[in-house]
Scaffold this motif. Structure first.
Motif, mmCIF file in Angstrom:
data_model
loop_
_atom_site.group_PDB
_atom_site.id
_atom_site.type_symbol
_atom_site.label_atom_id
_atom_site.label_comp_id
_atom_site.label_asym_id
_atom_site.label_seq_id
_atom_site.Cartn_x
_atom_site.Cartn_y
_atom_site.Cartn_z
ATOM 1 N N GLU A 32 38.305 30.532 38.360
ATOM 2 C CA GLU A 32 37.088 30.817 37.520
ATOM 3 C C GLU A 32 36.365 31.572 38.533
ATOM 4 O O GLU A 32 35.845 30.767 39.604
ATOM 5 C CB GLU A 32 36.790 29.454 36.932
ATOM 6 C CG GLU A 32 35.367 29.588 36.072
ATOM 7 C CD GLU A 32 35.073 28.271 35.588
ATOM 8 O OE1 GLU A 32 34.007 28.302 34.845
ATOM 9 O OE2 GLU A 32 35.714 27.344 35.731
ATOM 10 N N ILE A 33 35.826 32.537 38.056
ATOM 11 C CA ILE A 33 34.752 33.654 38.864
ATOM 12 C C ILE A 33 33.417 33.201 38.194
ATOM 13 O O ILE A 33 33.166 33.576 36.749
ATOM 14 C CB ILE A 33 35.132 34.909 38.939
ATOM 15 C CG1 ILE A 33 36.528 35.028 39.699
ATOM 16 C CG2 ILE A 33 34.192 35.793 39.650
ATOM 17 C CD1 ILE A 33 36.796 36.346 39.700
ATOM 18 N N HIS A 34 32.374 32.844 39.021
ATOM 19 C CA HIS A 34 31.010 32.575 38.342
ATOM 20 C C HIS A 34 30.207 33.849 38.907
ATOM 21 O O HIS A 34 29.765 33.880 39.977
ATOM 22 C CB HIS A 34 30.367 31.361 38.912
ATOM 23 C CG HIS A 34 31.282 30.109 38.513
ATOM 24 N ND1 HIS A 34 31.313 29.311 37.387
ATOM 25 C CD2 HIS A 34 32.483 29.636 39.360
ATOM 26 C CE1 HIS A 34 32.054 28.323 37.507
ATOM 27 N NE2 HIS A 34 32.866 28.446 38.787
ATOM 28 N N LEU A 35 29.672 34.586 37.948
ATOM 29 C CA LEU A 35 28.624 35.780 38.224
ATOM 30 C C LEU A 35 27.277 35.244 38.333
ATOM 31 O O LEU A 35 26.980 34.072 37.564
ATOM 32 C CB LEU A 35 28.815 36.686 37.078
ATOM 33 C CG LEU A 35 30.037 37.604 37.225
ATOM 34 C CD1 LEU A 35 30.206 38.310 35.871
ATOM 35 C CD2 LEU A 35 30.219 38.744 38.352
ATOM 36 N N PRO A 36 26.376 35.957 39.160
ATOM 37 C CA PRO A 36 25.017 35.601 39.280
ATOM 38 C C PRO A 36 24.294 35.754 38.070
ATOM 39 O O PRO A 36 24.848 37.040 37.311
ATOM 40 C CB PRO A 36 24.592 36.224 40.461
ATOM 41 C CG PRO A 36 25.491 37.359 40.602
ATOM 42 C CD PRO A 36 27.120 36.968 40.018
ATOM 43 N N CYS A 45 44.140 29.238 42.061
ATOM 44 C CA CYS A 45 43.699 27.906 41.612
ATOM 45 C C CYS A 45 42.246 27.322 42.280
ATOM 46 O O CYS A 45 42.454 26.933 43.427
ATOM 47 C CB CYS A 45 44.840 26.635 41.966
ATOM 48 S SG CYS A 45 44.376 25.274 41.043
ATOM 49 N N GLY A 46 41.078 27.807 41.560
ATOM 50 C CA GLY A 46 40.157 27.340 42.252
ATOM 51 C C GLY A 46 38.762 28.115 41.760
ATOM 52 O O GLY A 46 38.812 28.791 40.585
ATOM 53 N N ASN A 47 37.750 28.059 42.531
ATOM 54 C CA ASN A 47 36.398 28.505 41.899
ATOM 55 C C ASN A 47 35.955 29.656 42.822
ATOM 56 O O ASN A 47 35.980 29.203 44.074
ATOM 57 C CB ASN A 47 35.226 27.502 41.673
ATOM 58 C CG ASN A 47 35.733 26.640 40.436
ATOM 59 O OD1 ASN A 47 35.473 27.102 39.206
ATOM 60 N ND2 ASN A 47 36.110 25.478 40.645
ATOM 61 N N ILE A 48 35.490 30.683 42.202
ATOM 62 C CA ILE A 48 34.578 31.558 43.318
ATOM 63 C C ILE A 48 32.975 31.732 42.552
ATOM 64 O O ILE A 48 33.072 32.189 41.416
ATOM 65 C CB ILE A 48 35.334 32.754 43.295
ATOM 66 C CG1 ILE A 48 36.767 32.967 43.665
ATOM 67 C CG2 ILE A 48 34.724 34.060 43.974
ATOM 68 C CD1 ILE A 48 37.696 34.184 43.664
#
Length: 688
Positions: free
Chosen positions: A566-570, A601-604
């Motif tokens: 899961e990639i979290h954009l600003p 498998c994780g967060n960015i």
């Protein structure tokens, strides 16, 4: 009060004190100043104005009375004599004529404050004698008012600080003797009397028991300590006989002592038992300063009484322990000798060390250094001492030293930090910095000592290795570029042929879909590796345009398969002049590395910031790419930006190198924060 008696002569008239002779009058109304200066004498129960004037004239500190604009209209003999004048020369002079040039500004400021507040601050001033020599004093005093309570002048007490300054210098140069001197001061049982704003304050607030008596032994005045210690109110004490306070066991002896004093004027260290109002007793030590009239006739005395009750027990204890104290003193002498020997060894080690040693205070100023430090930098020791440690640091290491000091503040030491120093002639050379803190005997931080090892030889050897490595990498790069170029065309043929087969034989393609997919993935891997090699060995110039960093991040995210990640954009954005395609390559590479490190498998977390970094006087746009992967081991961190270094079997080892080159072409740099088993953050700082 001291243990000696003095003979004080009173001035016959107020005019002889207040009016200067041989000098033009600057004071408009002598009577007004006289009344203001001596009006307080009405509150001194039983003491005549003559006695008070006598105290003014003979007090052991410098006294002067001045108008509101600083003109002197009265002073004591000690003041005139100390400045090298006759008393009549002083009258009418400005106080600034007696003030050293370096203190005139301070005195003017103090005068302005006094005119506003009516209070005289304890301020240190340098005085100037008639012969031009100077000496330090502590200025205090009391304000003078006329009958309408208007501020018209002041009486100042100037305490000579010459001996104190000398004492400070002696203390600075004889630190090893400070403790011994303190012990001697404690044993001497002397009181350090501070100069108060005026004589009355000194009298009232003295820790000693002070009283003023006449020849009949009647108490005319006393201080607060006297009343409090004996348990009386002042109004009860005034008018009582001194014999009312003497214990029965000392009455006869005190009568004889009193009569002897009237005959000889001597009262010196006389021991008397006194009784308090509650009939408790204490042993006092009496000393007196005599008071005389105009004809030199004894009229009374100022008496100092000090409680020495505990001295009997102390004397006994001292006698019983004299032998032990002698043994301890011998042990201390031996220890002191060992301390001097150890200090000399340390000093020799400090001075003769081949490393560059310097000691700094808490402000970052150099307070000591060894010969190697001076000789390497080309300065004399006098040129080094007192300078900031940043003076000798090369510009390219200023930020590194600031970071090192920040680490120093957190941990108390610096270990193996590369710092470039600059010599007096402008040449620079590399050093390896190791530092630790210095503490006093109470554990308080007092400074820091740093050792800088000249790394010029090692650096030159490293430079030769790097040059050799660069040549090898250049050769490898040329070969890699040639191979990549030769592979690109056949790879395109394979890719096109595969697509034609799938189009012309759909049933065959469908039945062999997994095999075709495996071939396509292999082709993409090879294409990506060829592009990385070509980007590294054939760099292209930047194409700068005003671009949104958020848009670049979104484009980079679209290039990455994020299945399981899961990639979290600003939410915010920053625009700046940059090369869209080049930064897209940077962000794409870092995102791919993050997803591969986490095994999809994780967060960015992607963040965009803007601001000044480390006092560089530049505004930076910062992009942070944080993952929740396994982190980078500390042992690998120094090598991750080396060409061809990779931990993956299918990697080229050129991805991070290309990222670093692109960021540096933009004038920026990359920082890394990582913690094993917690994740890694790549921080890309780009100047706007």
């Amino acid at each position: 009060m001291s243990g000696t008696h003095g003979k004080t002569k009173m001035r016959p008239t107020k005019e002889s004190v207040l009016r200067p002779t041989g000098r033009k009058k600057n004071i408009q109304n002598d009577q007004t100043y006289y009344d203001a200066n001596f009006s307080s004498m009405s509150s001194l129960d039983g003491i005549s104005k003559q006695n008070y004037q006598d105290l003014y004239d003979k007090t052991p500190c410098l006294l002067r009375s001045t108008t509101a604009d600083g003109k002197i209209f009265a002073c004591n003999e000690f003041y005139a004599e100390k400045l090298g004048y006759q008393k009549n020369e002083v009258m009418g002079m400005s106080i600034f004529e007696h003030t050293a040039e370096k203190s005139i500004k301070s005195l003017r400021s103090e005068m302005e404050r006094w005119k506003v507040t009516g209070k005289i601050s304890n301020v240190e001033i340098w005085m100037k004698r008639k012969d031009g020599s100077t000496f330090p004093i502590l200025l205090t005093g009391a304000s003078l008012y006329d009958k309408n309570k208007k501020l018209i002048g002041r009486t100042s007490a100037l305490v000579d600080l010459t001996e104190i300054h000398k004492a400070r210098k002696m203390l600075d140069s004889h630190q090893g003797q400070i403790k011994k001197q303190i012990d001697e001061l404690k044993k001497s049982n002397m009181l350090l009397v501070k100069t108060e704003q005026k004589y009355r304050d000194l009298y009232e607030n003295s820790p000693d028991l002070l009283r003023t008596i006449n020849l009949e032994g009647i108490v005319l005045d006393c201080n607060n300590s006297y009343c409090k210690y004996l348990g009386y109110a002042k109004k009860e004490v005034i008018g009582m006989s001194v014999f009312d306070f003497v214990a029965t066991q000392s009455t006869d002896e005190y009568v004889k002592s009193f009569e002897t004093w009237k005959d000889t004027g001597n009262v010196l260290n006389t021991k008397v038992w006194f009784k308090r109002k509650d009939n408790s007793e204490f042993l006092g030590l009496i000393n007196a300063t005599n008071l005389y009239d105009f004809d030199g006739k004894l009229v009374g005395s100022n008496t100092t009484i000090r409680d020495i009750s505990d001295l009997h027990e102390i004397k006994k204890t001292l006698e019983d322990n004299e032998k032990k104290l002698k043994q301890r003193n011998e042990a201390l002498t031996t220890a002191y000798d060992h301390l001097l020997e150890t200090e000399q060894r340390y000093r020799t080690l400090y001075e003769k060390s081949p490393d560059l040693l310097r000691t700094i205070d808490l402000s970052g100023n150099i307070i000591d250094c060894n010969d190697a430090y001076c000789s390497h930098l080309g300065y004399s020791r006098e040129e080094v001492i007192g300078k900031s440690l940043f003076v000798h640091v090369a510009e390219k290491s200023t930020r590194d030293l600031q970071d090192a000091i920040a680490q120093w503040d957190r941990t108390g030491f610096i270990e193996n930090r590369e710092i470039w120093l600059q010599k007096k002639d402008g040449d620079v050379f590399p050093t390896l910095l190791l530092s630790t803190n210095l503490y006093d005997t109470n554990g308080n931080l007092t400074g820091r000592i740093g050792a800088l090892r000249d790394m010029s030889i090692i650096y030159n050897a490293k430079k030769e290795i790097e040059e050799h490595k660069t040549k090898r990498l250049s050769a490898i790069g040329e070969l890699s570029a040639r191979i990549a170029h030769d592979l690109r065309n056949p790879l395109s043929v394979v890719h096109n042929t595969l697509e034609i087969i799938q189009i012309q034989n759909p049933h065959f393609a469908k039945s062999n879909q997994e095999k075709f997919a495996r071939i396509e993935r292999a082709i993409k891997r090879m294409t990506h590796q060829i592009e990385e090699v070509m980007d590294y060995v054939v760099p292209h110039p930047l194409t700068l345009q005003n671009t949104s960093l958020l848009d670049i991040l979104k484009s980079a995210v679209s290039n990455v398969k994020s299945v399981g990640t899961e990639i979290h954009l600003p939410q915010n954005d920053v625009t700046m002049m940059c090369d869209f395609e080049k930064l897209e390559i940077v962000f794409t590479n870092l995102l791919l590395n993050a997803t591969q490190a986490m095994n999809n498998c994780g967060n960015i977390y992607l963040r965009i910031k803007e601001g000044v970094i480390n006092d560089q006087n530049k505004i930076f746009a910062t992009v942070e790419i944080e993952d929740t992967g396994p982190g980078i081991p500390k042992s690998l961190l120094p090598n991750i930006f080396d060409p061809l270094f990779t931990t993956r079997q299918i990697g080229t080892g050129l991805g991070l190198v290309s990222c670093k080159n692109i960021v540096e072409k933009h004038g920026g740099y990359i920082d890394i924060k990582t913690e094993v088993n917690k994740g890694t953050t790549f921080i890309i700082n780009l100047p706007k």
